[in-house]
Design a protein around this motif. Structure first.
Motif, PDB file in Angstrom:
ATOM      1  N   GLY A   1      51.602 -84.391  63.767  1.00  0.00           N
ATOM      2  CA  GLY A   1      51.772 -83.536  64.939  1.00  0.00           C
ATOM      3  C   GLY A   1      50.793 -83.818  66.064  1.00  0.00           C
ATOM      4  O   GLY A   1      50.787 -83.109  67.073  1.00  0.00           O
ATOM      5  N   HIS A   2      49.968 -84.835  65.909  1.00  0.00           N
ATOM      6  CA  HIS A   2      49.023 -85.174  66.965  1.00  0.00           C
ATOM      7  C   HIS A   2      49.752 -85.946  68.064  1.00  0.00           C
ATOM      8  O   HIS A   2      50.723 -86.648  67.806  1.00  0.00           O
ATOM      9  CB  HIS A   2      47.850 -85.975  66.405  1.00  0.00           C
ATOM     10  CG  HIS A   2      47.147 -85.260  65.285  1.00  0.00           C
ATOM     11  ND1 HIS A   2      46.712 -83.952  65.387  1.00  0.00           N
ATOM     12  CD2 HIS A   2      46.822 -85.662  64.031  1.00  0.00           C
ATOM     13  CE1 HIS A   2      46.149 -83.591  64.257  1.00  0.00           C
ATOM     14  NE2 HIS A   2      46.197 -84.611  63.409  1.00  0.00           N
ATOM     15  N   GLU A   3      49.265 -85.800  69.280  1.00  0.00           N
ATOM     16  CA  GLU A   3      49.921 -86.403  70.444  1.00  0.00           C
ATOM     17  C   GLU A   3      48.955 -87.314  71.188  1.00  0.00           C
ATOM     18  O   GLU A   3      47.759 -87.298  70.938  1.00  0.00           O
ATOM     19  CB  GLU A   3      50.410 -85.287  71.380  1.00  0.00           C
ATOM     20  CG  GLU A   3      51.399 -84.337  70.717  1.00  0.00           C
ATOM     21  CD  GLU A   3      51.765 -83.164  71.608  1.00  0.00           C
ATOM     22  OE1 GLU A   3      51.607 -83.249  72.854  1.00  0.00           O
ATOM     23  OE2 GLU A   3      52.202 -82.145  71.065  1.00  0.00           O
TER      24      GLU A   3
ATOM     25  N   ARG B   1      46.947 -79.706  68.973  1.00  0.00           N
ATOM     26  CA  ARG B   1      47.005 -78.263  69.212  1.00  0.00           C
ATOM     27  C   ARG B   1      46.262 -77.518  68.103  1.00  0.00           C
ATOM     28  O   ARG B   1      45.977 -76.339  68.240  1.00  0.00           O
ATOM     29  CB  ARG B   1      48.460 -77.799  69.260  1.00  0.00           C
ATOM     30  CG  ARG B   1      49.245 -78.373  70.405  1.00  0.00           C
ATOM     31  CD  ARG B   1      50.702 -77.845  70.418  1.00  0.00           C
ATOM     32  NE  ARG B   1      51.559 -78.642  71.259  1.00  0.00           N
ATOM     33  CZ  ARG B   1      51.500 -78.739  72.569  1.00  0.00           C
ATOM     34  NH1 ARG B   1      50.577 -78.075  73.225  1.00  0.00           N
ATOM     35  NH2 ARG B   1      52.336 -79.495  73.238  1.00  0.00           N
ATOM     36  N   SER B   2      45.973 -78.216  67.019  1.00  0.00           N
ATOM     37  CA  SER B   2      45.312 -77.618  65.872  1.00  0.00           C
ATOM     38  C   SER B   2      43.915 -77.139  66.250  1.00  0.00           C
ATOM     39  O   SER B   2      43.191 -77.796  66.980  1.00  0.00           O
ATOM     40  CB  SER B   2      45.201 -78.641  64.737  1.00  0.00           C
ATOM     41  OG  SER B   2      44.425 -78.099  63.689  1.00  0.00           O
TER      42      SER B   2
ATOM     43  N   ARG C   1      40.998 -83.081  72.538  1.00  0.00           N
ATOM     44  CA  ARG C   1      40.950 -84.496  72.179  1.00  0.00           C
ATOM     45  C   ARG C   1      39.997 -84.673  71.002  1.00  0.00           C
ATOM     46  O   ARG C   1      38.928 -84.053  70.957  1.00  0.00           O
ATOM     47  CB  ARG C   1      40.463 -85.346  73.358  1.00  0.00           C
ATOM     48  CG  ARG C   1      41.424 -85.417  74.522  1.00  0.00           C
ATOM     49  CD  ARG C   1      42.702 -86.153  74.211  1.00  0.00           C
ATOM     50  NE  ARG C   1      42.537 -87.604  74.400  1.00  0.00           N
ATOM     51  CZ  ARG C   1      43.432 -88.495  74.037  1.00  0.00           C
ATOM     52  NH1 ARG C   1      44.550 -88.134  73.451  1.00  0.00           N
ATOM     53  NH2 ARG C   1      43.225 -89.774  74.259  1.00  0.00           N
ATOM     54  N   CYS C   2      40.407 -85.533  70.086  1.00  0.00           N
ATOM     55  CA  CYS C   2      39.600 -85.836  68.915  1.00  0.00           C
ATOM     56  C   CYS C   2      39.567 -87.337  68.693  1.00  0.00           C
ATOM     57  O   CYS C   2      40.478 -88.061  69.109  1.00  0.00           O
ATOM     58  CB  CYS C   2      40.177 -85.162  67.665  1.00  0.00           C
ATOM     59  SG  CYS C   2      40.075 -83.359  67.685  1.00  0.00           S
TER      60      CYS C   2
ATOM     61  N   ARG D   1      38.442 -80.559  58.353  1.00  0.00           N
ATOM     62  CA  ARG D   1      39.802 -80.296  57.834  1.00  0.00           C
ATOM     63  C   ARG D   1      40.801 -81.287  58.408  1.00  0.00           C
ATOM     64  O   ARG D   1      41.709 -81.738  57.715  1.00  0.00           O
ATOM     65  CB  ARG D   1      40.215 -78.853  58.140  1.00  0.00           C
ATOM     66  CG  ARG D   1      39.392 -77.875  57.291  1.00  0.00           C
ATOM     67  CD  ARG D   1      39.931 -76.485  57.322  1.00  0.00           C
ATOM     68  NE  ARG D   1      41.245 -76.457  56.689  1.00  0.00           N
ATOM     69  CZ  ARG D   1      42.127 -75.486  56.866  1.00  0.00           C
ATOM     70  NH1 ARG D   1      41.837 -74.475  57.644  1.00  0.00           N
ATOM     71  NH2 ARG D   1      43.281 -75.514  56.265  1.00  0.00           N
ATOM     72  N   LEU D   2      40.650 -81.626  59.692  1.00  0.00           N
ATOM     73  CA  LEU D   2      41.518 -82.648  60.285  1.00  0.00           C
ATOM     74  C   LEU D   2      41.324 -83.984  59.566  1.00  0.00           C
ATOM     75  O   LEU D   2      42.295 -84.676  59.241  1.00  0.00           O
ATOM     76  CB  LEU D   2      41.230 -82.804  61.776  1.00  0.00           C
ATOM     77  CG  LEU D   2      41.646 -81.658  62.690  1.00  0.00           C
ATOM     78  CD1 LEU D   2      41.078 -81.875  64.092  1.00  0.00           C
ATOM     79  CD2 LEU D   2      43.150 -81.527  62.739  1.00  0.00           C
TER      80      LEU D   2
END
Length: 187
Positions: A32-34, A50-51, A3-4, A57-58
């Motif tokens: 691609g984030h969920e 999943r990264s 989680r971010c 970088r995100l």
């Protein structure tokens, strides 16, 4: 999946940079984030990814996507849920519950951005408190943020390298990150 939390600086205030939260969620999902969820209308979102890329970088990828897809250039910061939990758990003072909106947390991309805030500590006049750690800056302004020289500086030029949220919002973001839910969250 981890989680971010993503924090945009200076959006949806006044006539400036506008980022509709539905579009913000769409942009995060397009990367691609969920389980994407936004909180309030001030550029706060939580997502699962999943990264394994570093938060910086995100943040760069999200900022680039916002520029490309929405035409909005906005300073973007990402913290992992663990980093946010540490910011909450290692706070240098306990914000009184009635004062949560008068406690401001300054988030920086790195320790250098936060250390640049060190000189502002001299502006804090008791009973005001401003403490800078390697994880965040913490301001308690009992007379209100607008009456605080530190608050004014953080919201102005001296705070350009950071983004701020009040303690109530920080606690809501922590809870949202822990929940794993994806949706627009209540105000």
């Amino acid at each position: 999946m981890r989680r971010c939390i993503v924090l945009l600086r200076g959006v949806n205030v006044g006539a400036g940079r506008r980022v509709p939260m539905a579009e913000f969620r769409r942009v995060l999902a397009s990367l691609g984030h969920e389980a994407v969820a936004t909180l309030l209308n001030s550029g706060n979102a939580v997502f699962s990814t999943r990264s394994r890329a570093a938060p910086a970088r995100l943040a760069a990828a999200i900022a680039e996507a916002l520029q490309r897809e929405l035409g909005v250039a906005v300073p973007t910061l990402v913290k992992t849920a663990d980093e946010l939990a540490a910011i909450v758990d290692r706070r240098p003072f306990e914000p009184p519950p009635a004062e949560h909106v008068r406690v401001l947390v300054a988030f920086g991309a790195d320790a250098a951005a936060l250390q640049a805030l060190q000189p502002l500590q001299a502006l804090a006049l008791p009973p005001e408190r401003f403490v800078v750690t390697d994880a965040a800056g913490y301001l308690h302004a009992p007379a209100g943020l607008l009456a605080s020289a530190v608050g004014e500086a953080l919201l102005g030029r001296a705070g350009r390298g950071v983004t701020t949220r009040n303690w109530a919002t920080v606690l809501k973001l922590r809870a949202l990150a822990a929940s794993g839910a994806g949706q627009e969250s209540p105000r």
